[in-house]
Design a protein around this motif. Structure first.
Motif, PDB file in Angstrom:
ATOM      1  N   UNK A  73       0.845  -1.169   0.041  1.00  7.28           N
ATOM      2  CA  UNK A  73       0.082   0.039   0.126  1.00  7.28           C
ATOM      3  C   UNK A  73       0.830   1.385   0.041  1.00  7.28           C
ATOM      4  N   UNK A  74       0.473   2.310  -0.775  1.00  5.63           N
ATOM      5  CA  UNK A  74       1.367   3.590  -1.019  1.00  5.63           C
ATOM      6  C   UNK A  74       0.794   4.584  -0.056  1.00  5.63           C
ATOM      7  N   UNK A  75       1.674   5.244   0.600  1.00  5.90           N
ATOM      8  CA  UNK A  75       1.281   6.246   1.647  1.00  5.90           C
ATOM      9  C   UNK A  75       0.917   7.558   0.685  1.00  5.90           C
ATOM     10  N   UNK A  76      -0.214   8.074   0.715  1.00  4.79           N
ATOM     11  CA  UNK A  76      -0.644   9.254  -0.274  1.00  4.79           C
ATOM     12  C   UNK A  76      -0.723  10.352   0.721  1.00  4.79           C
ATOM     13  N   UNK A  77      -0.276  10.271   1.876  1.00  2.44           N
ATOM     14  CA  UNK A  77      -0.524  11.449   2.981  1.00  2.44           C
ATOM     15  C   UNK A  77       0.478  12.629   2.328  1.00  2.44           C
ATOM     16  N   UNK A  78      -0.375  13.798   2.509  1.00  4.45           N
ATOM     17  CA  UNK A  78       0.615  15.137   2.112  1.00  4.45           C
ATOM     18  C   UNK A  78       0.364  16.074   3.341  1.00  4.45           C
ATOM     19  N   UNK A  79       1.512  16.872   3.187  1.00  2.46           N
ATOM     20  CA  UNK A  79       1.654  17.971   4.275  1.00  2.46           C
ATOM     21  C   UNK A  79       1.560  19.295   3.322  1.00  2.46           C
ATOM     22  N   UNK A  80       1.298  20.240   3.951  1.00  6.99           N
ATOM     23  CA  UNK A  80       1.168  21.574   3.378  1.00  6.99           C
ATOM     24  C   UNK A  80       2.478  22.528   4.098  1.00  6.99           C
ATOM     25  N   UNK A  81       3.352  23.055   3.333  1.00  7.48           N
ATOM     26  CA  UNK A  81       4.620  23.834   3.679  1.00  7.48           C
ATOM     27  C   UNK A  81       4.631  25.157   2.842  1.00  7.48           C
ATOM     28  N   UNK A  82       5.449  26.063   3.172  1.00  7.37           N
ATOM     29  CA  UNK A  82       5.633  26.767   2.192  1.00  7.37           C
ATOM     30  C   UNK A  82       6.801  26.648   1.334  1.00  7.37           C
ATOM     31  N   UNK A  83       6.824  27.286   0.325  1.00  9.64           N
ATOM     32  CA  UNK A  83       7.749  26.947  -0.699  1.00  9.64           C
ATOM     33  C   UNK A  83       9.127  26.948  -0.027  1.00  9.64           C
ATOM     34  N   UNK A  84       9.539  27.821   0.870  1.00 10.64           N
ATOM     35  CA  UNK A  84      10.922  27.869   1.205  1.00 10.64           C
ATOM     36  C   UNK A  84      11.441  26.778   1.942  1.00 10.64           C
ATOM     37  N   UNK A  85      10.823  25.980   2.114  1.00 13.13           N
ATOM     38  CA  UNK A  85      10.981  24.393   2.873  1.00 13.13           C
ATOM     39  C   UNK A  85      11.473  23.594   1.711  1.00 13.13           C
ATOM     40  N   UNK A  86      11.079  23.847   0.286  1.00 13.04           N
ATOM     41  CA  UNK A  86      11.565  23.076  -0.629  1.00 13.04           C
ATOM     42  C   UNK A  86      12.747  23.708  -1.632  1.00 13.04           C
ATOM     43  N   UNK A  87      12.809  25.029  -1.335  1.00  8.55           N
ATOM     44  CA  UNK A  87      13.753  25.789  -2.352  1.00  8.55           C
ATOM     45  C   UNK A  87      14.208  26.885  -1.858  1.00  8.55           C
ATOM     46  N   UNK A  88      15.059  27.605  -2.656  1.00 10.12           N
ATOM     47  CA  UNK A  88      15.607  28.995  -2.324  1.00 10.12           C
ATOM     48  C   UNK A  88      15.373  29.673  -3.438  1.00 10.12           C
ATOM     49  N   UNK A  89      15.531  30.876  -3.469  1.00 13.51           N
ATOM     50  CA  UNK A  89      15.411  31.758  -4.539  1.00 13.51           C
ATOM     51  C   UNK A  89      16.055  33.086  -4.722  1.00 13.51           C
ATOM     52  N   UNK A  90      16.219  33.526  -6.035  1.00 15.78           N
ATOM     53  CA  UNK A  90      17.013  34.649  -6.250  1.00 15.78           C
ATOM     54  C   UNK A  90      16.143  35.498  -7.320  1.00 15.78           C
ATOM     55  N   UNK A  91      16.392  36.951  -7.187  1.00 16.77           N
ATOM     56  CA  UNK A  91      15.340  37.569  -8.246  1.00 16.77           C
ATOM     57  C   UNK A  91      16.141  38.830  -8.947  1.00 16.77           C
TER      58      UNK A  91
END
Length: 121
Positions: free
Chosen positions: A1-19
């Motif tokens: 059985x595959x776990x399909x549970x998700x969590x909601x987090x702000x994008x900064x937890x996944x990536x950094x950025x420049x502008x």
């Protein structure tokens, strides 16, 4: 059985950025903290999601450029800088804070990837 549970987090937890900016156009890069997060970034951080997140700035157009070898993407947002550096009355006339606004975008992440997120978990 595959776990399909998700969590909601702000994008900064996944990536950094420049502008950067040129005239009334801002470009915002999004770079994954970990390669395992790349597919989530592709699915969640779309042109439509970014346009919705920046609706208060009324972008004329949002275009996403994908750089899979770098696990990065670049967004170009037209008409978001109140006319550009010389015409804008806002405090952030160069648009540098726009990357911080994008990094606050809520993202759905499979719970099994939680160990790859930056910050407190």
């Amino acid at each position: 059985m595959t776990d399909t549970t998700t969590i909601t987090v702000p994008l900064y937890r996944l990536a950094h950025s420049r502008t950067g900016d040129k005239g009334n156009r801002s470009n915002i890069s999004v770079i994954a903290w970990h390669p395992a997060l790349w597919d989530v970034l592709l699915a969640e951080v779309t042109e439509a999601a970014v346009a919705r997140h920046f609706a208060h700035r009324q972008p004329g157009r949002v275009v996403r450029y994908v750089l899979p070898q770098l696990q990065a993407m670049n967004f170009v947002l037209d008409d978001v800088l109140d006319g550009g550096v010389n015409d804008a009355l806002n405090l952030d006339s160069h648009g540098k804070a726009l990357s911080y606004w994008l990094l606050d975008l809520p993202v759905q992440v499979p719970a099994v990837l939680q160990g790859h997120l930056a910050g407190p978990g």
